[in-house]
Motif scaffolding. Sequence first.
Motif, PDB file in Angstrom:
ATOM      1  N   HIS A 228       0.836  -1.204   0.000  1.00  0.00           N
ATOM      2  CA  HIS A 228       0.000   0.000   0.000  1.00  0.00           C
ATOM      3  C   HIS A 228       0.870   1.254   0.000  1.00  0.00           C
ATOM      4  O   HIS A 228       0.649   2.185  -0.791  1.00  0.00           O
ATOM      5  N   LEU A 229       1.876   1.293   0.868  1.00  0.00           N
ATOM      6  CA  LEU A 229       2.779   2.441   0.945  1.00  0.00           C
ATOM      7  C   LEU A 229       3.497   2.659  -0.382  1.00  0.00           C
ATOM      8  O   LEU A 229       3.571   3.795  -0.889  1.00  0.00           O
ATOM      9  N   THR A 230       4.015   1.588  -0.952  1.00  0.00           N
ATOM     10  CA  THR A 230       4.748   1.687  -2.217  1.00  0.00           C
ATOM     11  C   THR A 230       3.848   2.202  -3.329  1.00  0.00           C
ATOM     12  O   THR A 230       4.253   3.042  -4.148  1.00  0.00           O
ATOM     13  N   GLN A 231       2.600   1.720  -3.358  1.00  0.00           N
ATOM     14  CA  GLN A 231       1.652   2.170  -4.378  1.00  0.00           C
ATOM     15  C   GLN A 231       1.339   3.657  -4.224  1.00  0.00           C
ATOM     16  O   GLN A 231       1.313   4.408  -5.209  1.00  0.00           O
TER      17      GLN A 231
ATOM     18  N   ASN B  91       4.182  10.147  -7.273  1.00  0.00           N
ATOM     19  CA  ASN B  91       5.471  10.418  -7.925  1.00  0.00           C
ATOM     20  C   ASN B  91       6.602  10.681  -6.942  1.00  0.00           C
ATOM     21  O   ASN B  91       7.502  11.480  -7.206  1.00  0.00           O
ATOM     22  N   TYR B  92       6.557  10.014  -5.800  1.00  0.00           N
ATOM     23  CA  TYR B  92       7.660  10.109  -4.851  1.00  0.00           C
ATOM     24  C   TYR B  92       8.558   8.895  -5.040  1.00  0.00           C
ATOM     25  O   TYR B  92       8.181   7.770  -4.708  1.00  0.00           O
ATOM     26  N   ALA B  93       9.741   9.110  -5.553  1.00  0.00           N
ATOM     27  CA  ALA B  93      10.696   8.017  -5.714  1.00  0.00           C
ATOM     28  C   ALA B  93      11.444   7.813  -4.404  1.00  0.00           C
ATOM     29  O   ALA B  93      11.694   8.755  -3.657  1.00  0.00           O
TER      30      ALA B  93
ATOM     31  N   HIS C 116      -4.201   9.911   1.236  1.00  0.00           N
ATOM     32  CA  HIS C 116      -4.192   8.685   0.437  1.00  0.00           C
ATOM     33  C   HIS C 116      -3.623   7.525   1.247  1.00  0.00           C
ATOM     34  O   HIS C 116      -4.181   6.423   1.260  1.00  0.00           O
ATOM     35  N   LEU C 117      -2.524   7.767   1.944  1.00  0.00           N
ATOM     36  CA  LEU C 117      -1.881   6.713   2.727  1.00  0.00           C
ATOM     37  C   LEU C 117      -2.785   6.244   3.863  1.00  0.00           C
ATOM     38  O   LEU C 117      -2.841   5.050   4.184  1.00  0.00           O
ATOM     39  N   MET C 118      -3.517   7.172   4.474  1.00  0.00           N
ATOM     40  CA  MET C 118      -4.335   6.855   5.645  1.00  0.00           C
ATOM     41  C   MET C 118      -5.813   6.681   5.313  1.00  0.00           C
ATOM     42  O   MET C 118      -6.653   6.581   6.204  1.00  0.00           O
ATOM     43  N   LEU C 119      -6.112   6.656   4.010  1.00  0.00           N
ATOM     44  CA  LEU C 119      -7.473   6.401   3.520  1.00  0.00           C
ATOM     45  C   LEU C 119      -8.481   7.396   4.079  1.00  0.00           C
ATOM     46  O   LEU C 119      -9.594   7.028   4.475  1.00  0.00           O
TER      47      LEU C 119
END
Length: 649
Positions: A128-131, A137-139, A316-319
């Motif tokens: 989820h974090l990677t997605q 667009n955070y590499a 987005h990360l924490m829905l």
Amino acid sequence: MHFADSSRKLWVLHGEAAILFTKLTVVIEQNKGDWITVTNQANLASNLFNVINPNQTKRLLGQEFKHAIFDATEAFNLDALAMLIGTLVNGSVLILLLPKDFAHWQDYDSLRWNENACPITTPNFIAHLTQVLAEHNYAINHQFVNQFPNIDSTFYNFQEQQNVLKQLLESTKTIKVVIAKRGRGKSALAGQFSHYHHCLVTAPNKNSLTTFFRFAKTTTPFYAPDELITANLDPFPEYLIIDEAAMLPLPILAKLIQLAISKHRKILLTTTVEGYEGTGQGFLLKLLADKACNFFYLQQPIRWHADDQLEQFSDHLMLNGMLSFDTQMLKKNQTIDYSQVDRQDIQALKQIYYLLKNAHYQTTLVDLRRLFDAQNLMVWQAKIGDQRVAAAVTINEGNLTDALIDEVWKGTRRPKGNLVAQSLVAHAGEKLAAKLQSLRINRIAVIELYRRQHIAQNLVQSITNYAEDHGKDFVSVSFAFSDDNYRFWLACGFNIVHIASRKETSSGTYSVMAIKAISQAGHILVEKLQHKLQRNSYWLKQIIDLPFAQIVTSDPDQGLTNEDIEELYGFCYYHRPYESTYAVLCRLHSYNQTQTSKIDLPILSALITNNTSELPVIQQMQLTGKNALMQALKQELAGWLGYWHSAQP
């Protein structure tokens, strides 16, 4: 690294923490800021002077900082990250440190939410974090790019806030509620409000009121919630301001509101929507349902720009507000499918979390982590076509060793997990509960539009069928008592087997445990626990404010049994709780009163006379506190047990 037109920036770096922190010293020296550093690491560079442990980040609330480092190389505390992001002002950079390799990484944060003494891998959360990082667009980088936003960090937009302040001042309702996401200026607004009325302020933590006091009238007094409830202020100010109301335990908040209303005063509440502490709006709607209220909403951020990409990443990360439900009514003859959720179906788990979050105000980010990767956990769903309308979470319990069960009974050990199984041993005194294999229903929820259509009841039956097919002895649940909850679990075929002797901090009511027996051994357990509850309720109804006549039929036979003697030994010589032994102590007192050669038990008599109120007994016996009282009571009981044992044939 990503540097779009955003007021706040996120750098994502991975590697070994010690090496990353060493390299970051140059960045910190060249760029002035607060550099709040959330980490478990010790012995950091001297220029990192604002270092805080992840479990202490609540201390940051209500404050504002420029620049921060969040170290997730050993543990990814999602709650702490949410709190930290909410404090960063316009022009800040957040540096997120991730482990060198996710492939075999064990997340030490799992010790908080997984029922295991060792850290575990968390593949679903990592996916989820990677997605989310990729979609924004955070590499993930190895190198540093010392590029900071050249933005005025004092940027604020107070227009919406001023409009709401005007509406607040015009409102005639007794209770005014300001609801917003983090960074919208709730505390600043409450501070400005204090210039127009005589106010006092309370909050879960005084440190979180930094922003409030920056804008407030300087003479506005602060009282801690517990202090205010007992202070008996006279005169009481015109307004009681309660900042971050949803973070307070429900009974404390209810008492504060009642205190102000009883003095014919008004109340201003502020709370956070979709914060780490759960959905504050649902929390307050439940509490204020029958009261005269006005609700006010702040939409525009003032600590950062409206299109802030760090907030978008965080949401987005924490829905937060990322999913929605189809709210079409259930049609007649429409098929509902009840099934277990594949724990590798990340999208399904996200939707389940969002469903639980909308149904339960106490659902937090810990629940998200648990849903994603916790071991020994199963997730259930009810679907109409492709739409999920209900969900449940269950946890396997029981099958503990005899040696461990004995230690739990004695109160010398309380290992992680097995909440109901262990509680029935530790508090109800029934060792069989932890020996048998069971399935505990941890959460269950139905979308509001589909409630009262027996969907939850059918979902519970599906869980029971699974438990029966897989050799479980019983299904259990622990819930905060209410008439609705009680009737629901009764309708599902559960039997009340234990009632906690103290109210839960979060719900303000008593926790009740119920069991649905499956095997013959499960039925024996229910029978034993119900018999014990029937005997104990004879005394518990005097100190527990619940409708016992509705729940259980008290047993008038209060003779002292061998099982009672065993529990007295457990309290006297081990660490069994006083509250759990109260009914047995009452039976001992009653038995002792009928004996011709009774033993003098002054402390026990005083406690029972005062309905377990300890302070009068402590004062009467001139003791130093509760610990001294319990030790004196145990010495008293030891004398009686010695006498009783010597009198046995």
